[in-house]
Design a protein around this motif. Structure first.
Motif, PDB file in Angstrom:
ATOM      1  N   UNK A   1       0.790 105.495  14.568  1.00 44.46           N
ATOM      2  CA  UNK A   1       0.599 104.747  15.799  1.00 44.46           C
ATOM      3  C   UNK A   1       1.599 103.600  15.888  1.00 44.46           C
ATOM      4  N   UNK A   2       1.851 103.157  17.096  1.00 54.17           N
ATOM      5  CA  UNK A   2       2.742 102.021  17.321  1.00 54.17           C
ATOM      6  C   UNK A   2       2.151 100.758  16.692  1.00 54.17           C
ATOM      7  N   UNK A   3       2.985 100.009  15.997  1.00 53.55           N
ATOM      8  CA  UNK A   3       2.522  98.758  15.401  1.00 53.55           C
ATOM      9  C   UNK A   3       2.127  98.864  13.940  1.00 53.55           C
TER      10      UNK A   3
ATOM     11  N   UNK B   1      11.291 105.900  23.166  1.00 55.05           N
ATOM     12  CA  UNK B   1      10.435 105.265  24.174  1.00 55.05           C
ATOM     13  C   UNK B   1      10.260 103.762  23.950  1.00 55.05           C
ATOM     14  N   UNK B   2      10.055 103.357  22.726  1.00 54.13           N
ATOM     15  CA  UNK B   2       9.808 101.943  22.470  1.00 54.13           C
ATOM     16  C   UNK B   2      11.098 101.149  22.620  1.00 54.13           C
TER      17      UNK B   2
ATOM     18  N   UNK C   1       5.557 106.417  18.449  1.00 48.22           N
ATOM     19  CA  UNK C   1       4.126 106.193  18.278  1.00 48.22           C
ATOM     20  C   UNK C   1       3.509 105.785  19.608  1.00 48.22           C
ATOM     21  N   UNK C   2       2.209 105.667  19.621  1.00 44.60           N
ATOM     22  CA  UNK C   2       1.498 105.180  20.810  1.00 44.60           C
ATOM     23  C   UNK C   2       0.500 104.128  20.358  1.00 44.60           C
ATOM     24  N   UNK C   3      -0.080 103.451  21.300  1.00 47.99           N
ATOM     25  CA  UNK C   3      -1.124 102.489  20.964  1.00 47.99           C
ATOM     26  C   UNK C   3      -2.426 103.200  20.616  1.00 47.99           C
ATOM     27  N   UNK C   4      -2.515 104.464  20.996  1.00 46.42           N
ATOM     28  CA  UNK C   4      -3.687 105.268  20.659  1.00 46.42           C
ATOM     29  C   UNK C   4      -3.252 106.728  20.576  1.00 46.42           C
ATOM     30  N   UNK C   5      -4.089 107.568  19.997  1.00 45.28           N
ATOM     31  CA  UNK C   5      -3.758 108.991  19.852  1.00 45.28           C
ATOM     32  C   UNK C   5      -3.975 109.695  21.194  1.00 45.28           C
TER      33      UNK C   5
ATOM     34  N   UNK D   1       0.205 104.054   8.072  1.00 46.96           N
ATOM     35  CA  UNK D   1      -0.951 103.350   8.641  1.00 46.96           C
ATOM     36  C   UNK D   1      -1.064 101.951   8.051  1.00 46.96           C
ATOM     37  N   UNK D   2      -1.590 101.050   8.849  1.00 46.93           N
ATOM     38  CA  UNK D   2      -1.792  99.655   8.453  1.00 46.93           C
ATOM     39  C   UNK D   2      -3.077  99.557   7.626  1.00 46.93           C
ATOM     40  N   UNK D   3      -2.941  99.231   6.335  1.00 40.29           N
ATOM     41  CA  UNK D   3      -4.109  99.165   5.438  1.00 40.29           C
ATOM     42  C   UNK D   3      -5.125  98.140   5.903  1.00 40.29           C
TER      43      UNK D   3
END
Length: 472
Positions: free
Chosen positions: A109-111, A140-141, A193-197, A221-223
């Motif tokens: 995901x984005x971020x 895109x980003x 990535x996206x803000x959501x799937x 992924x952000x732990x």
């Protein structure tokens, strides 16, 4: 510090068992209740917690544990082994294709830190004598392509881009051809990535997968998002059939829910962990070492590996030689401090030492270390070599140059003088030990393999010698 709150809770639960000469089923059940609560508070998946506690309890109530001489320690051993198994058991290495290049798709995901992690992975591969190609597949980003190009310059790795008007599928296809033509080992595709799937994201990733035929599909992924990270991993795995996971920001995850859940939920191993912001802070994930750290047993192997990578061995040998001769200057002190800081944040280094994370009030004031460094660097070369030159006017100048007070400069110089005296004592003691070693077979204190055999009072000094580090 990674897993700080979880480690504190678990160690507190096991302290009650550790000193007991005998334990029964009730004592084990009480400990497991604490373990269950600690894991749930750490945002570990509920089903994972349930299965984990059941396995530990079954083994801990067995005859092997209850009849052992140190049953409390045996229970902790069981928990250590089960934690290791929960996080994957063995180290999962990155794939190597039979015929280069090895293609790696970076998804997430984005971020989550996907682009930065792609740069870090390139740096890691270079240390393994590999030649990676970074591929700008996120069209895109805004500034994603530029970010990857900057990272490529920093790690000195080539970046393949066709701009933001060509489809990611075509970019991936041409990038792989480019890697083959230029004899590059790895192709690291940074995808969007996206803000959501959503379906659009997954459809595009599936198309890239069909063309690139990747050897690895690594989810970043952000732990620190805990259970959300596990849910994201599960969704991506169902759609793309992941081969592994990279956890970012693990150094800031005091709970540890993602690290303890993701393998059990997805079946895919954690291959790397991001342990800081620097480009060389991506580390292979060692389940056994992480389990030891959680239980307060330290992670000495990782500490040794860090030291081998960061410490200048030639400089260390020269410093050892000077110390044996009783020499100790401000430059030597500064070198010692800088070598230590190369290993990473000192608080993290201390966390790798057995038992240190039990000391809840142990905090390293990095700013104070910086002030000490500033004091030394504000001295002239002659002053560093000869502390006797430091009269009142010089100390005033050093204080002004380092942004500290004269009192701080005086305090540091006094501590340094104490260190210097100790170095002279050490020099004389080293000669005595050298003579004894011919008869008794042990080496110089803290200089040889068998220094640990010496009584504590006879051991040589380690960094930072007699200097009291700025803990608070």
């Amino acid at each position: 510090m990674a897993f700080e709150s979880l480690a504190s809770r678990l160690q507190s639960a096991f302290d009650k068992l550790r000193g007991r000469g005998k334990i029964d089923e009730q004592a084990v059940n009480e400990a497991m209740r604490e373990v269950r609560l600690a894991l749930l508070e750490a945002d570990v998946n509920f089903k994972v917690v349930k299965d984990f506690v059941a396995r530990v309890k079954e083994r801990a109530i067995g005859q092997e544990v209850l009849k052992s001489l140190t049953p409390g320690q045996m229970v902790i051993k069981v928990v250590n082994e089960e934690l290791t198994e929960l996080m994957g058991g063995n180290v999962a290495k990155i794939a190597v294709a039979a015929k280069p290049p090895t293609v790696v798709m970076m998804v997430g995901l984005q971020g989550a830190g996907k682009t930065t992690t792609t740069g870090k992975l390139a740096k890691y591969l270079q240390k393994q004598n590999r030649k990676p190609l970074l591929v700008a597949g996120d069209i895109y980003r805004p500034a994603a392509i530029k970010q990857l190009q900057v990272l490529g310059e920093q790690v000195k790795a080539p970046v393949f881009t066709l701009g933001d008007q060509v489809s990611p599928v075509e970019i991936a296809r041409q990038a792989i051809e480019h890697a083959k033509e230029n004899h590059l080992d790895y192709v690291l595709i940074d995808t969007a990535g996206r803000l959501h799937i959503d379906e659009a994201l997954m459809d595009e990733l599936k198309q890239v997968r069909e063309v690139a035929k990747p050897d690895e599909i690594l989810l970043v992924v952000d732990a620190m998002t805990g259970q959300d990270a596990v849910n994201v991993a599960e969704s991506f795995n169902q759609q793309l059939e992941l081969t592994g996971v990279i956890l970012t920001k693990l150094d800031g995850d005091t709970r540890g829910g993602a690290a303890l859940s993701v393998k059990a939920v997805t079946g895919q191993p954690i291959k790397f962990a991001g342990m800081g912001e620097k480009l060389d802070s991506l580390e292979p994930f060692h389940p056994d070492r992480m389990a030891s750290r959680i239980l307060g047993m330290g992670d000495v192997l990782s500490l040794i590996e860090k030291a081998q990578e960061a410490v200048d061995t030639e400089k260390a040998k020269e410093m050892e030689k000077q110390m044996r001769q009783g020499e100790f200057t401000f430059d030597m002190f500064l070198d010692s401090m800088q070598q230590m800081r190369k290993l990473g944040p000192l608080e993290d280094i201390l966390g790798m030492m057995p038992g240190m994370n039990k000391m809840k009030d142990l905090k390293v004031d990095e700013k104070q270390l910086g002030r000490v460094e500033a004091i030394v660097t504000s001295m002239t070369l002659k002053e560093r070599a000869n502390p006797d030159l430091l009269n009142a006017s010089r100390r005033k100048r050093i204080a002004a140059g380092s942004g500290t007070s004269v009192q701080e400069v005086n305090r540091f110089i006094k501590q340094f003088e104490e260190m210097k005296k100790m170095m002279k004592q050490f020099s004389g003691m080293a000669d005595k030990m050298q003579k004894k070693s011919k008869k008794k077979g042990f080496g110089l204190p803290f200089m040889g393999k068998s220094a640990g055999n010496l009584p504590l009072k006879e051991r040589g000094p380690g960094f930072p010698f007699n200097f009291k580090p700025p803990f608070k």
